[in-house]
Design a protein around this motif. Structure first.
Motif: not given
Length: 339
Positions: A16-37
């Motif tokens: 499912d494309v939407e599920s995969r895009l959701g996973i991509y979004r979560m990975m980006l959220e994780a990375r940017r959160f850590e970058d800012y931390a």
């Protein structure tokens, strides 16, 4: 005969494309959160040390996508992203790292002790391996109450040489508890290569047979593979099939903590793993599968906006009053909490 089953990259991948895009979004959220931390740590705003998970995002995202909202997550001191991706608001989460009053634990937990029960994030634990028996206990409670919840417990490769690892696995298997144990094997237990102090090639999967479990080994940098394995293990636990032990091989881009430059790792090893960064790899895969670049760019922009807002919220949050130090730290020893 090998005790490990390697999960193939193409086995049960997300369609499912939407599920995969959701996973991509979560990975980006994780990375940017850590970058800012990390940025705020360098500014002296993060209280205490911090342990970042840059490079390991595919595991947290793949499992978060596979879990129900009522399921429970237990993680280590490298747990910012697990806590975030279960649905913890990023502003209060970041405020906790800064020791602010609006933090998820009122500023008392800091980077290494994060809890947000409304999202099922049941704590990050600083003592190596300590949370594995707690996760087993939560799974036992879920089974007794018939809630249908599954406990998912993340831990590092170093915890596999801790007694609590073996005790929790044994009881979980004997009692067929609805718990999934996930070893995030980033190859190093603090500063020591796990392979130099462990008799088996795979510290988690290689020991699964001792508890009557299948040893599951996966590419922890592949979000699709991780989601597929997570979905199967969580489904098995929820249906009464008992626990699973999964070893997800990955790599942290930085040192063990912010005080560690990571110079004990060979440069060529670091560069090899950074070339397998799960985020650009997954972006390229999604694009190759036909996702328009504008959709990916829109997700990236949205995530950046959200994380900047979280940082602004945390920066502007008040310092806790001195009077708060004596609140929410003592229990009277009674049994009322059980109800």
């Amino acid at each position: 005969m090998s005790t490990e089953t390697e999960a193939g990259a193409g086995a049960g991948t997300v369609q499912d494309v939407e599920s995969r895009l959701g996973i991509y979004r979560m990975m980006l959220e994780a990375r940017r959160f850590e970058d800012y931390a990390y940025q705020m740590f360098l500014e002296g705003l993060v209280k205490g040390t911090s342990h970042l998970a840059n490079g390991q995002e595919a595991i947290a995202a793949g499992f978060a996508a596979a879990m129900n909202t009522s399921d429970l997550t237990f993680c280590t001191y490298r747990g910012h992203i697990h806590t975030l991706l279960r649905g913890t608001p990023p502003g209060p989460l970041m405020a906790e790292l800064l020791g602010r009053a609006t933090g998820v634990c009122g500023g008392k937990g800091g980077s290494m002790h994060l809890t947000w029960a409304p999202a099922g994030a049941m704590g990050s634990y600083a003592i190596v391996g300590a949370h594995l028996p707690i996760a087993a206990g939560a799974a036992w409670a879920a089974a007794e109450r018939g809630t249908g919840q599954v406990a998912v417990c993340f831990f590092g490769d170093g915890a596999t040489n801790i007694g609590a690892f073996h005790e929790a696995l044994n009881l979980a298997a004997v009692w067929r508890l609805p718990v999934v144990f996930v070893c995030e094997n980033n190859l190093y237990m603090e500063y020591t290569p796990i392979g130099s102090v462990t008799a088996v090639d795979h510290p988690a999967a290689g020991r699964a047979a001792a508890y009557g479990l299948e040893g599951i080994l996966l590419d922890g940098n592949d979000p699709d593979e991780t989601f597929a394995v997570a979905t199967a293990a969580i489904g098995k636990a929820r249906s009464g099939g008992g626990p699973s032990l999964i070893e997800a091989v990955t790599y942290r881009h930085g040192g063990h903590s912010r005080a560690d430059p990571g110079t004990y790792r060979p440069d060529e090893e670091v560069e090899m793993w950074k070339a397998r960064d799960p985020i650009p790899m997954y972006r390229e895969r999604l694009a190759s599968d036909g996702v328009p670049g504008r959709r990916l760019a829109a997700i990236e922009e949205s995530v950046e906006t959200a994380m900047r807002a979280a940082v602004d919220e945390a920066r502007s949050a008040p310092i806790p009053p001195a009077s708060s130090i004596s609140t929410q730290v003592w229990a009277d020893g009674g049994s009322r909490w059980r109800n």
